[in-house]
Scaffold this active site. Structure first.
Site, PDB file in Angstrom:
ATOM      1  N   GLU A   1      -0.092  -1.034   5.656  1.00 12.28           N
ATOM      2  CA  GLU A   1       0.982  -0.658   6.564  1.00 12.28           C
ATOM      3  C   GLU A   1       0.903   0.819   6.909  1.00 12.28           C
ATOM      4  O   GLU A   1       1.375   1.244   7.951  1.00 12.28           O
ATOM      5  CB  GLU A   1       2.342  -0.970   5.936  1.00 12.28           C
TER       6      GLU A   1
ATOM      7  N   ASP B   1       0.817  -1.215   0.000  1.00 14.99           N
ATOM      8  CA  ASP B   1       0.000   0.000   0.000  1.00 14.99           C
ATOM      9  C   ASP B   1       0.848   1.261   0.000  1.00 14.99           C
ATOM     10  O   ASP B   1       2.042   1.247   0.304  1.00 14.99           O
ATOM     11  CB  ASP B   1      -0.973   0.011   1.192  1.00 14.99           C
TER      12      ASP B   1
END
Lengths: 375, 375
Positions: B148, B76
């Protein structure tokens, strides 16, 4: 609950009149009904000339006296705290909310309710004087004005001083703001300043690469902690100044060394200082920082040595006190009119949900004013 | 503009693969498309067992080697700053935004774009290793995880460590977070605490009746100003701690002495301290104040003395450095797995609109990892 009143009977006593005034909703900018009732009630007295500008009503005698005085009060209140209706509590009775000293029981007769202290008690006194002092020893201009509790630009006293300077012209003014039934002379000035501290942003994990602006407030706070506020004696009144942080903010995110922080400081200064003097003082106190003025209002000198003020002071009981807060007294002062605060109620109770006015002070202020206007 | 890609070709070079990964939109919680493409691409290789949990894809070799290592990276990115598409700038070419040193021209070949630094460069390296290291010298578990960049509860690595402890089990882990192409060992811990200061409310016109809570922050700020952060040596790495105010607030109104003020402080502590140690230290530093923990994450010891780490360090170029920020390395550490950061790009550029990865670092990290997995 009975519906709100829509007219005023000036033949009742000061307690009942205050009670009716409290029952009149009159939050700032919604004073039309109370102003209508005041105008209508005063129009019935032939010794008065009644004037109106917006929701400000002025009534004056024109007896050709050598001196003219203003007696003024504002009609508006702050928003209700659920205390819209007047409640009379006799000595020993339970008060609706603990009073200022934390007591649940009144030690005196009191009238509770929104505006009872600030300042429908004072307005009731002024209305009764207007109605019944048909031949006062000095000409009187009574001013009942709107929008004192909100932004200055709406203030009715300000508006008439601009639109109709002759309505306000006088030798002395009594503002019937709550002053614990004693004369409060002048008022202190107030200035708000902002000081911004800059730094350098960085990740807190590498804080040595940044410069923390919040830490940079440290010396300003130390200055504030160590500041000794002046006590200034004017006309026998001691004004105590004050320098207080009223806001502080800073911070970017939980992991960022902040690059900016800001503190807002309120300086209350004795009325012998101009705004310019006040700012110069702050620049000296916070040398090395940029001091940005947010807003200010100059104070008002007590002017107690003027003859009109002297006669008033001799007519009322109690030693004059300095006024620390800012009131519209400063507006008269700026027009060259000496002015004092004199009214029933404790200023500290203004805007409080447990606001009340001691019944005895309603009577004593009315009788002091009658006494003054009779001699 | 071309439409976003929907599949990954692992036969291209690391620069082209990074570029395609950047072009894949993959903001946190919207990683389905990129996770699908990763899963599909890796499923074509018979030496890999491919597993999936939500948008986390795990691929592992099962060669019966005596040692298993994890190579991990998150898929991400933070939200776009208008830099959604990869742009390759050759040495001498104009960079889209001034770089970290303020230069407008690249002094090296660079790949710009959202996630290029954090951390699609590292993901590209890991994907190529997974595809082409068919017989690595140690068994490898590749982890490509989601979420994350947002609240910890969504973190894909956390989720699989709870749902599938066997997927994460290993002797050593390399997290391919940007570390300037050198090994960064361990990571510091972080703790945020709040200290509230109380006072007594009063009108600023009568400030002597109050006690200013903002002024009361003074000694805390002095402590912060004078604080000397420790430098702690562990496994030859020097960790520099930090103690920084990250938020301050206080204030009731412009004319009120405030009765409450609050400061939030971020303590970054060396990985030899537990959260308990960190709090005890703060209580000692701010003795007399109530120190309220807002949140914390313990650090990770570098663990560079462990055999698995030693072999890795010998395979790669450059002296290991301490990691100051907190990364998921600490999650491995908490599971008893020594872990390091090693990836292309500068951590300081993460989340910046001018984020880029030096092309040379893409090549050098890939080749260092190939070298390690071959011997």
């Amino acid at each position: 609950m009975a519906s709100a009143p829509n007219q005023l009977d000036l033949s009742v006593d000061v307690v009942e009149l205050t009670s009716t005034l409290v029952d009149f909703p009159s939050q700032s900018r919604a004073e039309a009904a109370i102003a209508d009732a005041v105008e209508q009630a005063l129009s019935g007295y032939s010794h008065l000339e009644v004037l109106r500008d917006g929701n400000t009503v002025v009534a004056r005698t024109n007896l050709g006296r050598s001196e003219r005085v203003v007696i003024a009060g504002h009609l508006d209140t702050v928003p209700s705290s659920g205390n819209d209706r007047a409640i009379l509590i006799a000595q020993g009775g339970s008060v609706p909310v603990a009073d200022v000293d934390g007591n649940q029981t009144a030690s005196e007769d009191r009238l509770y309710g929104l505006g009872s202290c600030d300042m429908k008690g004072g307005v009731a006194v002024a209305l009764l004087l207007a109605a019944h002092q048909t031949a006062p020893s000095r000409d009187v201009t009574y001013i009942f004005y709107d929008c004192e509790e909100i932004e200055e630009r709406f203030n009715g006293l300000k508006r008439i001083s601009e639109n109709h300077p002759d309505w306000i012209k006088s030798d002395f003014a009594v503002l019937m703001e709550p002053s614990n039934g004693v004369v409060e002379g002048g008022c202190q000035g107030t200035m708000r300043v902002e000081i911004r501290v800059s730094g350098r942003r960085a990740h807190t994990a590498r804080s040595w690469m940044g410069e923390n602006a919040i830490h940079g407030l440290s010396s300003i706070l130390q200055t504030l902690e160590n500041y000794e506020a002046a006590k200034v004696l004017i006309d026998g009144l001691e004004y105590r100044e004050g320098l207080q942080a009223v806001d502080v903010c800073g911070g970017v995110a939980g992991n960022v060394v902040p690059d900016s922080a800001c503190i807002t400081i309120n300086y209350r200064f004795a009325p012998n200082k101009s705004a310019e003097d006040a700012l110069a003082h702050l620049q000296q106190v916070f040398v090395g920082y940029q001091v940005e003025v947010v807003d200010y209002a100059e104070g008002a000198l007590p002017g107690l040595s003027r003859p009109a003020a002297q006669e008033f002071i001799q007519s009322v009981v109690g030693k004059p006190q300095p006024k620390f807060g800012w009131t519209d007294v400063a507006r008269f002062s700026a027009l060259g009119i000496p002015a004092v605060n004199f009214g029933p109620g404790f200023a500290a109770l203004a805007h409080a949900p447990n606001e009340y006015v001691p019944v005895a002070q309603l009577h004593s202020t009315l009788s002091a004013m009658q006494n003054w206007l009779s001699k």
